[in-house]
Write an enzyme that holds these catalytic residues in place. Structure first.
Site, mmCIF file in Angstrom:
data_model
loop_
_atom_site.group_PDB
_atom_site.id
_atom_site.type_symbol
_atom_site.label_atom_id
_atom_site.label_comp_id
_atom_site.label_asym_id
_atom_site.label_seq_id
_atom_site.Cartn_x
_atom_site.Cartn_y
_atom_site.Cartn_z
ATOM 1 N N HIS A 89 -19.204 42.476 6.375
ATOM 2 C CA HIS A 89 -17.927 42.808 5.739
ATOM 3 C C HIS A 89 -17.331 41.650 4.951
ATOM 4 C CE1 HIS A 89 -17.055 40.839 9.507
ATOM 5 N NE2 HIS A 89 -15.847 40.557 9.062
ATOM 6 N N ASP A 90 -17.847 40.432 5.139
ATOM 7 C CA ASP A 90 -17.338 39.252 4.438
ATOM 8 C C ASP A 90 -18.240 38.803 3.293
ATOM 9 O OD1 ASP A 90 -15.029 38.854 5.943
ATOM 10 O OD2 ASP A 90 -16.047 37.614 7.431
ATOM 11 N N GLU A 110 -19.813 35.065 16.131
ATOM 12 C CA GLU A 110 -19.799 34.565 14.753
ATOM 13 C C GLU A 110 -19.529 33.068 14.816
ATOM 14 O OE1 GLU A 110 -17.504 35.354 10.523
ATOM 15 O OE2 GLU A 110 -16.369 35.327 12.392
ATOM 16 N N ASP A 137 -15.458 37.244 16.880
ATOM 17 C CA ASP A 137 -15.079 36.669 15.594
ATOM 18 C C ASP A 137 -14.835 35.157 15.732
ATOM 19 O OD1 ASP A 137 -14.105 37.230 12.765
ATOM 20 O OD2 ASP A 137 -12.304 36.326 13.610
ATOM 21 N N ASP A 146 -15.305 44.671 17.924
ATOM 22 C CA ASP A 146 -15.106 43.378 17.284
ATOM 23 C C ASP A 146 -13.914 42.697 17.946
ATOM 24 O OD1 ASP A 146 -15.044 41.248 15.457
ATOM 25 O OD2 ASP A 146 -15.599 42.559 13.793
#
Length: 539
Positions: A315-316, A241, A199, A98
């Protein structure tokens, strides 16, 4: 070299802090992941995406990086990382790192140097503006609340941060920043990683003076340069993302010529259950017909032009079985339905840890939450006079800690996650919902995911079939076909907790091979039970 392995792959996301603790400190770590590789091989996944494990003060759970080329001691060390890459590889599993490239931690050496003086060589690695204390350069707000500008009195300047005050934004207009990032990525590629998740990549070309945060004018120039200098030098999967992505720019991001990325995460479907013009905390019922339209638009728009990522959870995000399913009477059935609905579509499916078990949301007391976004929204809204019960309901429904509770391995102490005290409480339903029980039950959610992964590798229609939505106005059924030459995949899902009649188009009323179902029995041809999902092969 085949650069397309990721088109039939299924990727599993791990939140390392919550996956498996190996040393009893209550925090998941790399040796813990290594100890569970056989479980992941049994599931059948092809790659592991790890949320950040780099050195970090953990202000935003690792998305505030203080050293891109070392491992935070809470997770282990570089030798553990190298061991994970090697042992996962021996099982046919690639490791996806990530990358947080929009910002660093304020404890990164670049920033500690940058704030020493305006003349420091690292000062221009970040976004600064002259100003007067108490009067920010403009009204831009940070995602976690408050102004996006932080005053540094010794410099007489503000620095820009789109997230926490401890996450200063990098200045991508500075070519030295881009060179540093390039060298760091090539370093990880040398270590044998299989790809990168980028990200908030759509924010890196910000122009804050013009109030532009996402999709800045130089965004695709920057990504193409990065891809050319790094990603295209290896057999990698890359996923960006991009909360601002739409079908038009997603075709640019995921151009089949490989000039940018393999795919992006887009969030149109994820934002449907909030009030128009509001924030995610402003809850609204899911408009089911809009969900069908949104997912179908992406399937149709990217066909032969780009590539989709397929996901319900990360994860969000809250757990999908609690969010849009029924995590009580029909937890198993609705969890299976979500799996079948998603995995029949074109794109690369992502499974978030525990999704294959049907893990659910939690309802903690406020003092048990750990997420910075959750803590901030609670303070902001209660101070602003919102009803506390409503604030808590929003947190129960949408809070990020729903996804970050420890992985539920067995019915033993702390769900088998740790011998110590976990960093965040385990969901109390772990005695019933855990991997050990799921693997022993041939009718479990786990085995549906396992079978879906196998089907994707067996039938080319999963990868290359053309999508067509059926019954677009039906208020309960999400049905579609994928067709490749003489083969048709038919997916039929009852999205709700009631029995509904089923009448397929006449051209599909022919002999079918049922591949998988959310119920043990084949059911009635003209009726769908609550959350019943079926997948057929025709031809």
């Amino acid at each position: 070299m085949d650069r397309q392995w990721w088109k039939q792959a299924v990727i599993y996301q791990i939140y390392p802090k919550s996956f498996q603790d190996s040393n009893g400190d209550g925090i998941g770590d790399l040796q813990g992941i290594i100890s569970r590789l056989d479980y992941l091989k049994e599931l059948g996944i092809d790659a592991l995406w790890l949320s950040p494990v780099y050195c970090s003060p953990q202000d935003d759970n690792g998305y505030d990086i203080s050293n891109y080329q070392d491992i935070d001691p809470m997770f282990g060390n570089l030798e553990d990382m190298e061991e994970l890459i090697k042992k996962a590889g021996s099982r046919g599993i690639r490791i996806i790192m990530d990358l947080v490239l929009n910002h660093t931690s304020d404890e990164h050496p670049w920033f500690t140097e940058a704030r020493k003086s305006k003349d420091n060589p690292y000062h221009d690695y970040y976004v600064w503006r002259d100003g007067v204390e108490g009067t920010a350069p403009n009204r831009l707000r940070a995602a976690f609340g408050g102004s996006a500008w932080e005053w540094v009195p010794e410099l007489g300047q503000y620095y820009f941060h789109q997230f926490s005050v401890k996450q200063p934004d990098l200045n991508w207009d500075n070519p030295k920043v881009r060179l540093e990032i390039r060298d760091m990525i090539l370093w990880w590629m040398e270590k044998g990683v299989g790809g990168f998740r980028l990200d908030v990549i759509d924010l890196v070309a910000k122009e804050p003076d013009r109030m532009i945060t996402a999709d800045g004018p130089r965004l695709h120039e920057f990504i193409q340069e990065l891809s050319r200098e790094t990603f295209q030098k290896g057999d990698l999967v890359t996923v960006g993302e991009a909360w601002s992505a739409n079908p038009d720019n997603a075709v640019r991001y995921s151009n089949p010529d490989g000039s940018e990325l393999s795919m992006v995460f887009q969030f149109e479907h994820i934002c449907l259950d909030q009030k128009k013009g509001g924030e995610k905390w402003d809850l609204a019922p899911l408009p089911f017909l809009e969900l069908k339209r949104a997912l179908s638009t992406w399937q149709e728009s990217l066909y032969l032009k780009g590539w989709n990522s397929l996901f319900w959870n990360n994860h969000d995000l809250p757990r999908i079985v609690s969010r849009w399913g029924n995590d009580k009477e029909y937890r198993i059935e609705s969890a299976k339905m979500f799996a079948i609905l998603l995995h029949g579509m074109q794109g690369t499916p992502y499974i978030y840890q525990g999704e294959e078990l049907g893990m659910t949301n939690v309802r903690y007391d406020m003092e048990d939450y750990r997420d910075i976004e959750t803590l901030n929204i609670y303070r902001e809204r209660t101070r602003a006079g919102y009803n506390e019960a409503d604030v808590m309901e929003s947190i129960y429904t949408k809070g990020r800690d729903n996804a970050r509770t420890p992985m539920q391995w067995n019915h033993g102490r702390e769900a088998g996650f740790t011998d110590g005290t976990p960093w965040i409480k385990v969901n109390p339903n772990y005695p019933e919902i855990n991997a050990e029980a799921a693997m022993a039950d041939e009718n479990s959610i786990f085995h549906v995911y396992q079978k879906l992964i196998g089907l994707r590798k067996t039938h080319d229609v999963f990868v290359d079939g053309k999508y067509r939505l059926l019954m677009p106005e039906d208020p309960d059924i999400f049905a579609y076909t994928r067709t490749l030459e003489e083969t048709t995949l038919l997916v039929i899902c009852n999205f709700h907790d009631k029995t509904v009649p089923l009448q397929l188009p006449k051209e599909l009323d022919r002999e079918k091979q049922q591949l998988i179902s959310s119920y043990m029995d084949e059911g009635q041809a003209d009726v769908l039970k609550p959350y019943e999902a079926r997948m057929y092969l025709i031809g």
